[in-house]
Design an enzyme around this catalytic site. Structure first.
Site, mmCIF file in Angstrom:
data_model
loop_
_atom_site.group_PDB
_atom_site.id
_atom_site.type_symbol
_atom_site.label_atom_id
_atom_site.label_comp_id
_atom_site.label_asym_id
_atom_site.label_seq_id
_atom_site.Cartn_x
_atom_site.Cartn_y
_atom_site.Cartn_z
ATOM 1 N N PRO A 92 0.794 -1.237 0.000
ATOM 2 C CA PRO A 92 0.000 0.000 0.000
ATOM 3 C C PRO A 92 0.820 1.278 0.000
ATOM 4 O O PRO A 92 1.825 1.402 0.705
ATOM 5 C CB PRO A 92 -0.827 -0.134 1.281
ATOM 6 C CG PRO A 92 -0.996 -1.616 1.449
ATOM 7 C CD PRO A 92 0.313 -2.208 1.001
ATOM 8 N N CYS A 93 0.337 2.253 -0.771
ATOM 9 C CA CYS A 93 1.043 3.530 -0.954
ATOM 10 C C CYS A 93 0.677 4.627 0.047
ATOM 11 O O CYS A 93 1.513 5.497 0.319
ATOM 12 C CB CYS A 93 0.767 4.063 -2.366
ATOM 13 S SG CYS A 93 1.304 2.966 -3.685
#
Length: 438
Positions: A92-93
């Site tokens: 996840p960013c």
């Protein structure tokens, strides 16, 4: 079939999957939390004849080393894939995104450190993780150094590099920060970052055929306007937000300059009866696919499951397949000994900036004052900047302090990131936000 196998975590809808497949890797397993994205993977994998299992759920829901797999509690078992050729993932960013709060280890979605620990358990020949540009910034210099140090402790050589999607044939400004690690020095000496193959043209050239599919009279004029540049970064968003649009206010202004209405996604391209003057078209799902790297090419054919908003999120959150293909090919050449042989120091990326206070704290054998730490860091840090640096470090590390004034001491404590701890706050925060995580 390729002899090189890959396990992919946080696989999304398959941008990285397709790129790695085209680079010569076959999937043993893909793990994804979103059911619709997982179905997209299954559908396309079946169409292409991939021998791949797709597991759905929290990628960190795994048994302890040596523990028996429990279908009710676990999603997959890393022990089933020890020695895999490649462990890859687009973790996840949001924990690192410039558009967000850059919470790093405080964000329940942060799985970067966990993936690094997974390397020590699975012992893959190679690791590839991609994330947003924010992870390359000074805010996360110590986090990056922790990653490098931990990989070294596991016996891996590693390197970071910021790659721009437009340099690999994608008509979009999309910088991605890539980590590659290799277990064997002989493989690492054959690894080279991919050569650039820049996209030539603009948004108008890339989307012209789709924009005129219904013989819209304004297509030619639109093409000229849209060729002023390539696409801004496409933002897929998450379940926390509403319907599909093409990004925040600044991005919308950039889209407007290219003749695109960024306030949503159209169901179809403009029709002949649409008034040409002053009409600003919206993009369709098929258009966004091309801008994200699912090019109008047989190699990149890909179908998306779900409704329009879900499809847009799947596309917008993906790793562009041509970029994944380019990096994957470099890893393949390293693992097969076909890459240019070099000294490992040649590949140390320029973006790898050290946080000197973190290094000084790490190397200290006990508590140190600010003056002592500044001196150990080379003396280049002004005393007025010291507390700010320590404050940033304390977001991701436990900094133990004692005393007051000039006698105040500092000592580096534990890394706060989630690396699989049963008692980590990530579990409760993740459970509360489970239905909003995508």
């Amino acid at each position: 079939m390729s002899e090189l196998r890959v396990v992919e975590i946080c696989a999304g809808a398959g941008g990285q999957s397709l790129g790695l497949h085209l680079a010569g890797f076959e999937h043993s397993l893909a793990v994804e939390i979103d059911e619709t994205a997982a179905q997209t993977l299954r559908t396309n994998g079946k169409r292409l004849g991939w021998d791949m299992t797709v597991a759905v759920g929290d990628v960190a829901a795994v048994p302890e080393r040596g523990e028996k797999f429990d279908e009710e509690r676990h999603v997959w078992n890393p022990d089933d894939h020890v020695g895999i050729d490649l462990l890859a993932g687009g973790v996840p960013c949001p924990p690192f995104s410039i558009a967000g709060k850059q919470l790093g280890t405080s964000d329940e979605r942060d799985l970067f450190a966990w993936a690094v620990e997974l390397v020590g358990r699975m012992r893959p020949r190679a690791l590839m993780l991609e994330n947003v540009r924010g992870l390359s910034m000074p805010r996360f210099a110590a986090y990056r150094q922790w990653v490098k140090d931990r990989l070294k402790e596991h016996g891996y050589w590693s390197d970071w590099k910021l790659l721009e999607a437009r340099d690999y044939g994608v008509p979009q400004l999309r910088p991605r920060f890539i980590l590659v690690a290799l277990r064997d020095e002989s493989d690492a000496r054959h690894f080279n970052w991919p050569e650039k193959t820049p996209y030539v043209g603009g948004v108008g050239d890339s989307l012209y055929d789709l924009m005129r599919v219904h013989d819209w009279a304004g297509a030619e004029a639109w093409r000229e306007t849209a060729n002023k540049g390539i696409a801004p970064t496409i933002v897929g968003g998450s379940k926390k937000h509403g319907g599909a649009d093409l990004g925040p206010t600044r991005a919308k202004r950039a889209w407007a300059e290219l003749g695109v209405d960024a306030m949503g996604i159209a169901n179809d391209a403009p029709h002949p009866k649409v008034h040409t003057r002053d009409h600003t078209p919206k993009l369709t799902i098929d258009m966004v696919k091309i801008l994200q790297g699912w090019l109008d090419d047989g190699d990149y054919a890909w179908n998306f499951e779900g409704k329009k908003t879900s499809q847009y999120r799947q596309i917008g959150n993906a790793f562009p397949p041509p970029v994944a293909r380019a990096v994957g090919a470099s890893i393949r050449d390293a693992l097969t000994g076909k890459g240019r042989l070099k000294d490992l120091a040649e590949t140390e990326a320029e973006v790898m900036q050290h946080e000197p206070i973190y290094v000084a704290l790490k190397e200290a054998d006990g508590p140190r004052t600010a003056k002592e730490l500044i001196r150990a860091a080379g003396g280049a840090i002004h005393p007025s900047d010291f507390e700010q640096r320590v404050g940033l470090l304390s977001r991701d590390f436990d900094i133990k302090t004692d005393g007051e004034g000039e006698a105040r001491t500092y000592m580096l404590g534990a890394f706060k990131g989630f690396v699989g701890q049963d008692d980590h706050g990530r579990h409760l925060a993740f459970a509360r936000a489970r239905n909003r995580i995508s």
